[in-house]
Design a protein around this motif. Structure first.
Motif, short mmCIF file in Angstrom:
data_model
loop_
_atom_site.label_atom_id
_atom_site.label_comp_id
_atom_site.label_asym_id
_atom_site.label_seq_id
_atom_site.Cartn_x
_atom_site.Cartn_y
_atom_site.Cartn_z
N GLY A 197 0.80 -1.21 0.00
CA GLY A 197 0.00 0.00 0.00
C GLY A 197 0.84 1.27 0.00
O GLY A 197 1.85 1.36 0.69
N ASP A 220 -2.51 -6.34 -1.90
CA ASP A 220 -3.08 -5.10 -1.36
C ASP A 220 -2.36 -3.92 -2.00
O ASP A 220 -1.18 -3.70 -1.78
N ARG A 222 -3.77 -0.64 -1.93
CA ARG A 222 -4.45 0.59 -1.52
C ARG A 222 -3.49 1.76 -1.50
O ARG A 222 -2.41 1.69 -0.92
N VAL A 242 -6.93 -5.80 -3.66
CA VAL A 242 -7.56 -4.77 -2.82
C VAL A 242 -6.95 -3.43 -3.20
O VAL A 242 -5.73 -3.27 -3.19
N GLY A 243 -7.79 -2.44 -3.52
CA GLY A 243 -7.30 -1.14 -3.93
C GLY A 243 -7.24 -1.03 -5.44
O GLY A 243 -7.69 -1.90 -6.16
N PRO A 244 -6.66 0.06 -5.96
CA PRO A 244 -5.90 1.08 -5.22
C PRO A 244 -6.74 2.11 -4.47
O PRO A 244 -6.20 2.86 -3.64
N TYR A 245 -8.05 2.16 -4.78
CA TYR A 245 -8.86 3.18 -4.14
C TYR A 245 -9.14 2.80 -2.69
O TYR A 245 -9.44 1.64 -2.39
N VAL A 246 -9.03 3.77 -1.80
CA VAL A 246 -9.15 3.53 -0.38
C VAL A 246 -10.58 3.75 0.06
O VAL A 246 -11.16 4.81 -0.18
N ASP A 247 -11.16 2.73 0.72
CA ASP A 247 -12.52 2.87 1.22
C ASP A 247 -12.57 2.87 2.73
O ASP A 247 -13.57 2.54 3.35
N TYR A 250 -7.46 4.82 6.31
CA TYR A 250 -6.12 4.28 6.56
C TYR A 250 -5.13 5.34 7.00
O TYR A 250 -4.36 5.15 7.92
#
Length: 317
Positions: A197, A220, A222, A242-247, A250
């Motif tokens: 990340g 990952d 993110r 998972v990601g790259p957009y962060v939901d 973090y």
């Protein structure tokens, strides 16, 4: 006393069984409460049975005195007798402590050293002694780069998990980390779990990793804004991305775990341990140079998270 004739007393349990029980307690309780219960429990805590997994990450995050952290690491590694298979500590100072860990790492499989001061040259020197490591966390270790990753990959032949998560402030002023991505792709072919990340990488670098690490199941990304996740999902349908957009939050939670200003914080400090100094006939268990005298331990909030092993990875940030 009568009950002990029918039922086995707690202090007569096998040391390895007591060690398994004590591992469920907090670091504070294991170091300061358990040894005062009875002599046999004190011997267990002073020996290797409680220290197969050395998890002081939460405690180390609160430390502002490197000397205290060094003393704690050296004491627990020494008590393990070199049999520890996991160590988790944040903000590890550079040499000689990293070298000390490497010198006693014959059983080490999980090494988590986020935010540590290790360097490329130091890793190149110590990595040959880390051949049994299977999971590595070097998140936010800002003084290492591709050289260190290459050294880890070449010498940790069984490495199947890597966490190299950065904080956005860690990469300020850097152009890219494509060299690190290549080092991962070329030297860690057995990876199954990878968290990178907020690394400054693009789609091409990630594709190289995915094409070289054939066993990769979880990735990952993110915060890796220049990566096309749709292309990855189409090209590697068996890979969970998972990601790259962060939901989530973090950026905030990454540092909140280090915060010591919560309203319900608990401060506890261990000063001179004079319990066994007052004429106890069991003083010998503390006479190995690994006692607690003068060692400060600060705790904020609750206890320590339970250890993980194998693929029971801690939650991604």
């Amino acid at each position: 006393m009568g009950e002990c004739s029918e039922h086995r007393c707690w202090d007569e349990l096998l040391p390895d069984a007591l060690g398994l029980i004590f591992r469920k307690l907090s670091l504070k309780d294991v170091l300061t409460v358990v040894p005062r219960v009875c002599k046999s429990w004190g011997r267990v805590v002073a020996g290797p049975y409680c220290w197969q997994e050395i998890d002081i990450q939460e405690w180390s995050q609160q430390q502002s005195k490197p000397d205290q952290l060094k003393r704690m690491v050296r004491m627990l590694v020494a008590r393990s007798g070199g049999s520890f298979h996991r160590i988790s500590v944040s903000g590890l100072p550079a040499d000689p402590l990293f070298t000390f860990i490497g010198d006693h790492a014959r059983s080490l499989k999980t090494m988590e050293l986020p935010r540590s001061d290790i360097s490329d040259s130091l890793v190149e020197n110590v990595a040959p002694r880390l051949s049994n490591v299977t999971f590595l966390d070097i998140s936010s270790c800002t003084k290492i780069g591709a050289r260190a990753l290459e050294a880890f990959g070449k010498h940790c032949k069984s490495l199947i998990g890597l966490r190299r998560v950065m904080h956005p402030t860690d990469v300020v002023g850097r152009a890219s980390q494509h060299d690190e991505a290549r080092a991962i792709a070329c030297n860690m072919p057995k990876l199954r779990h990878l968290e990178i990340g907020y690394m400054l990488i693009a789609t091409k670098a990630v594709v190289e990793i995915a094409s070289q690490c054939h066993d990769l199941k979880f990735l990952d990304l993110r915060g890796c804004w220049n990566v096309d996740d749709k292309l990855l999902q189409e090209s590697y349908p068996g890979l969970k991305v998972v990601g790259p957009y962060v939901d989530d939050c973090y950026e905030n939670s990454f540092w909140e775990e280090c915060s010591d200003d919560s309203d319900d914080s608990i401060y506890w400090e261990l000063m001179d341990d004079d319990y066994y100094a007052a004429g106890s006939d069991d003083e010998g268990i503390w006479d190995d140079g690994q006692g607690l005298e003068g060692l400060e331990v600060r705790f904020y909030g609750g206890g320590f998270s339970e250890s993980h092993a194998g693929f029971d990875w801690p939650p991604s940030p």
